[in-house]
Design a protein around this motif. Structure first.
Motif, PDB file in Angstrom:
ATOM      1  N   LEU A  59       0.846  -1.199   0.000  1.00  0.00           N
ATOM      2  CA  LEU A  59       0.000   0.000   0.000  1.00  0.00           C
ATOM      3  C   LEU A  59       0.879   1.246   0.000  1.00  0.00           C
ATOM      4  O   LEU A  59       1.690   1.436   0.910  1.00  0.00           O
ATOM      5  CB  LEU A  59      -0.919   0.000   1.227  1.00  0.00           C
ATOM      6  CG  LEU A  59      -1.904   1.167   1.311  1.00  0.00           C
ATOM      7  CD1 LEU A  59      -2.934   1.090   0.178  1.00  0.00           C
ATOM      8  CD2 LEU A  59      -2.610   1.168   2.660  1.00  0.00           C
ATOM      9  N   HIS A 109      -6.607  -0.639  -3.770  1.00  0.00           N
ATOM     10  CA  HIS A 109      -5.726   0.293  -4.478  1.00  0.00           C
ATOM     11  C   HIS A 109      -5.192  -0.346  -5.758  1.00  0.00           C
ATOM     12  O   HIS A 109      -5.266   0.239  -6.843  1.00  0.00           O
ATOM     13  CB  HIS A 109      -4.580   0.749  -3.575  1.00  0.00           C
ATOM     14  CG  HIS A 109      -3.727   1.788  -4.219  1.00  0.00           C
ATOM     15  ND1 HIS A 109      -2.625   1.468  -4.982  1.00  0.00           N
ATOM     16  CD2 HIS A 109      -3.841   3.135  -4.248  1.00  0.00           C
ATOM     17  CE1 HIS A 109      -2.090   2.586  -5.434  1.00  0.00           C
ATOM     18  NE2 HIS A 109      -2.805   3.608  -5.005  1.00  0.00           N
ATOM     19  N   ASN A 150      -7.212   1.572  -8.637  1.00  0.00           N
ATOM     20  CA  ASN A 150      -6.545   2.851  -8.865  1.00  0.00           C
ATOM     21  C   ASN A 150      -6.284   3.087 -10.346  1.00  0.00           C
ATOM     22  O   ASN A 150      -5.795   2.203 -11.049  1.00  0.00           O
ATOM     23  CB  ASN A 150      -5.218   2.898  -8.103  1.00  0.00           C
ATOM     24  CG  ASN A 150      -4.666   4.293  -8.037  1.00  0.00           C
ATOM     25  OD1 ASN A 150      -5.337   5.214  -7.579  1.00  0.00           O
ATOM     26  ND2 ASN A 150      -3.436   4.474  -8.492  1.00  0.00           N
TER      27      ASN A 150
END
Length: 164
Positions: free
Chosen positions: A44, A104, A108
């Motif tokens: 992350l 993510h 993303n």
């Protein structure tokens, strides 16, 4: 990436990056899925300085057992806008960070429309429901829901006609 087993099917509504993550989880034995989640926690990204110094720009996902904050930024207008996701979670919360890492990596940079098309129950596809508590699963579902709510608000705001 793990090879696709005959018993694993790629959910049609998932964007390809997220579908690959789901396949990777599903290809593992249940006991190995938590290790993969920990790998995502380490991946992350940290918040950029412009957000680190302004916590008021982040929204807390209160359904998470550990403090998790997120925000989005968008480039473009409407459903075609490209969405960038930002998360903040403490290192001592690897499960929460792992869930954020999955979202993510899987979402993303996608368009608003692609993110909004992700099924609300996507976290259950990871096969972690017996490995982590129901409260933690609810937290991941809440993360996805919060992202989708913020994206929906952005799309509505960016396409609203300004009064003359």
């Amino acid at each position: 990436m793990s090879s696709k087993s005959p018993s694993t099917q790629r959910p049609a509504a998932l964007p390809s990056a997220l579908a690959e993550i789901v396949e990777e989880f599903q290809a593992l034995e249940e006991r190995d899925r938590l290790q993969l989640l920990l790998d995502f926690s380490r991946g992350l990204p940290e918040l950029p300085a412009r957000l680190k110094d302004h916590p008021e720009l982040l929204e807390q996902v209160v359904e998470c057992q550990s403090p998790l904050f997120l925000t989005i930024e968008a480039e473009g207008r409407g459903a075609d806008a490209l969405i960038e996701l930002f998360f903040q979670a403490p290192a001592e919360a690897p499960t929460t960070r792992g869930f954020a890492g999955v979202l993510h990596e899987g979402l993303n940079g996608l368009s608003a429309a692609e993110i909004l098309a992700v099924p609300d129950d996507m976290p259950e596809l990871l096969g972690l429901t017996r490995a982590v508590s129901p409260l933690r699963m609810r937290g991941m579902t809440a993360m996805l829901g919060r992202i989708k709510r913020k994206v929906t608000a952005y799309v509505a705001q960016s396409t609203a006609v300004a009064p003359s």
